[in-house]
Design a protein around this motif. Sequence first.
Motif, short mmCIF file in Angstrom:
data_model
loop_
_atom_site.label_atom_id
_atom_site.label_comp_id
_atom_site.label_asym_id
_atom_site.label_seq_id
_atom_site.Cartn_x
_atom_site.Cartn_y
_atom_site.Cartn_z
N MET A 20 -1.89 4.69 -4.52
CA MET A 20 -2.17 3.29 -4.73
C MET A 20 -2.75 2.76 -3.38
N ARG A 21 -3.74 1.97 -3.39
CA ARG A 21 -4.18 1.66 -1.83
C ARG A 21 -5.00 2.78 -1.14
N GLN A 22 -5.27 3.97 -1.86
CA GLN A 22 -5.72 5.23 -1.15
C GLN A 22 -7.10 5.08 -0.38
N GLY A 24 -8.72 2.38 2.35
CA GLY A 24 -8.18 1.31 3.27
C GLY A 24 -7.93 1.41 4.69
N ARG A 25 -7.49 0.68 5.49
CA ARG A 25 -7.55 0.42 6.81
C ARG A 25 -6.98 1.59 7.50
N TYR A 26 -6.15 2.43 7.00
CA TYR A 26 -5.42 3.39 7.58
C TYR A 26 -6.58 4.52 7.97
N SER A 29 -12.71 6.08 8.77
CA SER A 29 -13.89 5.87 8.20
C SER A 29 -13.85 4.48 7.40
N TYR A 30 -13.00 3.89 6.85
CA TYR A 30 -12.77 2.72 6.26
C TYR A 30 -12.81 1.58 7.46
N ALA A 31 -12.10 1.86 8.30
CA ALA A 31 -12.20 0.79 9.65
C ALA A 31 -13.37 0.75 10.21
N LEU A 33 -16.40 0.98 8.72
CA LEU A 33 -17.06 0.10 7.78
C LEU A 33 -16.72 -1.28 7.79
N ARG A 34 -15.40 -1.46 8.08
CA ARG A 34 -14.87 -2.85 7.99
C ARG A 34 -15.30 -3.70 9.03
N GLN A 35 -15.73 -3.01 10.26
CA GLN A 35 -16.24 -3.72 11.54
C GLN A 35 -17.35 -4.31 11.31
N SER A 38 -17.46 -7.68 5.76
CA SER A 38 -16.11 -8.18 5.15
C SER A 38 -15.60 -7.48 4.14
N PHE A 39 -14.26 -7.66 3.81
CA PHE A 39 -13.72 -7.18 2.60
C PHE A 39 -14.49 -7.47 1.11
N ASP A 40 -14.91 -8.83 0.99
CA ASP A 40 -15.63 -9.15 0.20
C ASP A 40 -16.99 -8.50 -0.21
N SER A 69 -11.86 -2.67 -5.29
CA SER A 69 -12.11 -4.15 -5.62
C SER A 69 -10.52 -4.53 -5.38
N ASP A 70 -10.60 -5.80 -6.08
CA ASP A 70 -9.13 -6.68 -5.69
C ASP A 70 -8.80 -7.23 -7.38
N ILE A 71 -7.51 -7.42 -7.36
CA ILE A 71 -7.10 -8.02 -8.64
C ILE A 71 -7.29 -9.34 -8.63
N SER A 87 -7.57 -11.71 8.28
CA SER A 87 -6.48 -10.80 8.34
C SER A 87 -6.36 -10.30 7.04
N SER A 88 -7.21 -10.70 5.99
CA SER A 88 -7.30 -10.25 4.62
C SER A 88 -6.25 -10.82 3.66
N MET A 89 -5.50 -11.99 4.23
CA MET A 89 -4.67 -12.48 3.36
C MET A 89 -5.36 -13.39 2.30
N ASP A 210 1.56 -5.55 -11.49
CA ASP A 210 2.33 -6.47 -11.43
C ASP A 210 3.49 -6.66 -10.20
N SER A 211 2.97 -6.91 -9.12
CA SER A 211 3.49 -6.84 -7.99
C SER A 211 4.72 -8.03 -7.87
N TRP A 212 4.46 -8.93 -8.41
CA TRP A 212 5.39 -9.99 -8.11
C TRP A 212 6.29 -10.43 -9.43
N GLY A 331 5.65 4.66 -3.82
CA GLY A 331 6.25 3.70 -4.39
C GLY A 331 5.53 2.28 -4.54
N HIS A 332 4.63 2.12 -3.72
CA HIS A 332 3.62 0.96 -3.34
C HIS A 332 2.40 1.47 -2.58
N GLY A 333 1.53 0.58 -2.28
CA GLY A 333 0.23 0.75 -1.85
C GLY A 333 0.19 1.61 -0.34
O1 CP3 Z 1 -5.68 0.66 -4.63
C1 CP3 Z 1 -6.87 0.86 -4.30
O2 CP3 Z 1 -7.19 1.64 -3.40
C2 CP3 Z 1 -8.01 -0.07 -4.96
C3 CP3 Z 1 -8.13 -1.25 -4.13
C4 CP3 Z 1 -6.93 -2.48 -4.48
C5 CP3 Z 1 -6.93 -3.36 -3.39
N1 CP3 Z 1 -6.15 -4.59 -3.73
C6 CP3 Z 1 -7.76 -3.41 -2.23
C7 CP3 Z 1 -7.43 -4.33 -0.98
C8 CP3 Z 1 -5.97 -2.72 -5.37
C9 CP3 Z 1 -5.87 -1.96 -6.57
C10 CP3 Z 1 -5.39 -3.94 -4.82
C11 CP3 Z 1 -4.52 -4.67 -5.96
C12 CP3 Z 1 -3.95 -5.85 -5.24
N2 CP3 Z 1 -4.38 -6.78 -4.78
C13 CP3 Z 1 -2.48 -6.15 -5.66
C14 CP3 Z 1 -1.60 -5.29 -6.32
C15 CP3 Z 1 -0.94 -4.17 -5.57
C16 CP3 Z 1 -0.18 -4.70 -4.58
O3 CP3 Z 1 -0.59 -4.15 -3.35
O4 CP3 Z 1 0.94 -5.27 -4.89
C17 CP3 Z 1 -2.16 -7.50 -4.99
C18 CP3 Z 1 -0.96 -7.99 -4.93
C19 CP3 Z 1 -3.55 -7.72 -4.37
C20 CP3 Z 1 -3.75 -9.14 -3.51
C21 CP3 Z 1 -4.17 -8.85 -2.03
N3 CP3 Z 1 -5.44 -8.37 -1.64
C22 CP3 Z 1 -3.47 -8.98 -0.90
C23 CP3 Z 1 -1.97 -9.39 -1.04
C24 CP3 Z 1 -4.05 -8.57 0.08
C25 CP3 Z 1 -3.79 -8.42 1.81
C26 CP3 Z 1 -2.59 -7.84 1.94
C27 CP3 Z 1 -2.68 -6.49 2.25
O5 CP3 Z 1 -2.29 -5.50 1.56
O6 CP3 Z 1 -3.71 -6.19 2.97
C28 CP3 Z 1 -5.35 -8.16 -0.38
C29 CP3 Z 1 -6.47 -7.34 0.31
C30 CP3 Z 1 -6.97 -6.00 0.08
N4 CP3 Z 1 -6.80 -5.50 -1.10
C31 CP3 Z 1 -7.28 -5.16 1.29
C32 CP3 Z 1 -7.34 -3.95 0.28
C33 CP3 Z 1 -7.93 -2.79 0.84
C34 CP3 Z 1 -7.23 -5.31 2.65
C35 CP3 Z 1 -8.58 -5.37 2.83
C36 CP3 Z 1 -8.94 -5.28 4.44
O7 CP3 Z 1 -8.69 -5.96 5.15
O8 CP3 Z 1 -9.89 -4.13 4.58
#
Ligand code: CP3
Length: 356
Positions: A20-22, A24-26, A29-31, A33-35, A38-40, A69-71, A87-89, A210-212, A331-333
């Motif tokens: 999960m979250r494979q 991303g910012r870690y 190469s992603y970091a 692109l992110r410069q 935007s995330f959108d 993408s994002d949920i 900060s991506s919140m 269903d994170s929450w 266990g999580h992203g």
């Molecule tokens: O898993 C993957 O690689 C696919 C992409 C994916 C993202 N978000 C990208 C993302 C997936 C499957 C999600 C799901 C998601 N989004 C959930 C459920 C999973 C979980 O983590 O509990 C939730 C609750 C969200 C809502 C969301 N989006 C939050 C709370 C945040 C900010 C906090 C954080 O973890 O960074 C985001 C932003 C987000 N979604 C980022 C990514 C890669 C960070 C964006 C960035 O700054 O580059």
Amino acid sequence: MMLDALRCSNRSSRIPIWMMRQAGRYQPSYAQLRQKYSFDELCLIPELACQVTLLPIQEMDLDAAIIFSDILFPLKALDLDVRFSQSSMPSVHSKDGKADTSEGRAQSAIRATSDEEHLLQECSPVYDAIRLVRKELPSHKPLLGFAGAPWTLLTYILEGKSSPHAMASRVFMSSMTEESKYLLRKVEDLIVHHLNRQIEAGALAVQLFDSWSSELDSESFARWATEPLKRIVSRLKTLPSGERCPVIYFTKGMAYRYSDLLETGIKGLSCDVSLCPSKIAFEAYKKSVAVQGNLDPALLCLPKEHPELKRRLTDLLERASPFSNYIFNLGHGVPKEADYNTVRFVAQTVREWKRA
Ligand code: CP3
């Protein structure tokens, strides 16, 4: 191989792995692109979403891709505005003149004409990105689609932001008014349409996040998690192979939820840190359900040479790898603080592990 494990019949000597979250910012190469973007932009410009989706496959040879993408994006089809801060919140707002309060956002969502056209307008870049990824991905690696599960999406509508306790949501939904029931069904419809569009575009399995939902009591969990899940699963499209698209479900606190979830028609349980997949692998196997998980993501922040990392990873692999319905995951992203070299080391260790 990943899909074989989802069908409880992995006969290869390897364990399938994705995380999960494979993407991303870690990842450096992603970091990079992110410069520039935007995330959108990374999510909603199909060529960029495709590029980011493929990064972990190219860098770590993982067995499945998950669309980048994002949920929260589908909530735009309920006339809500979704924003990610610097900060991506994430935050969710009403945009149709209703007050930006829990009640106002709920009213916006209830009144919105959330037909499939509206969803297509808002989320077509996601489906276009899936088509692009399918063309690039080796044919033996599936692409996963995803959506937020109903409860988790409801909390973003009712709280406007991430909220583990989700107090306003629990109050609104517990009132059991016609409005609260209608809103649940509307969010379910949105999820079904969003997943079906992803399946049509080429997703071969889907995960519901269903994170929450972990603070729900058992009656509420049944009402807002397991029952909606059954309805969603039964409405999903079939794959080109003729089978219904398999659904994997993630929640926190899986240890005290899994037995009811096994009866919902899902094909995979994504275990958080509360439940080692090996503990329920056989029980799940008997119900034709795969188990996925559950290395603690915090371990990815240790240096790759750390003996605890190796010990914990080996322990998990020894316990879980014999099961033909096991998929390696976390266990999580992957956290943003993860050490890139540690994530690579974990991927390599799992790839090279020989199943007993
Ligand atoms: O898993 C993957 O690689 C696919 C992409 C994916 C993202 N978000 C990208 C993302 C997936 C499957 C999600 C799901 C998601 N989004 C959930 C459920 C999973 C979980 O983590 O509990 C939730 C609750 C969200 C809502 C969301 N989006 C939050 C709370 C945040 C900010 C906090 C954080 O973890 O960074 C985001 C932003 C987000 N979604 C980022 C990514 C890669 C960070 C964006 C960035 O700054 O580059």
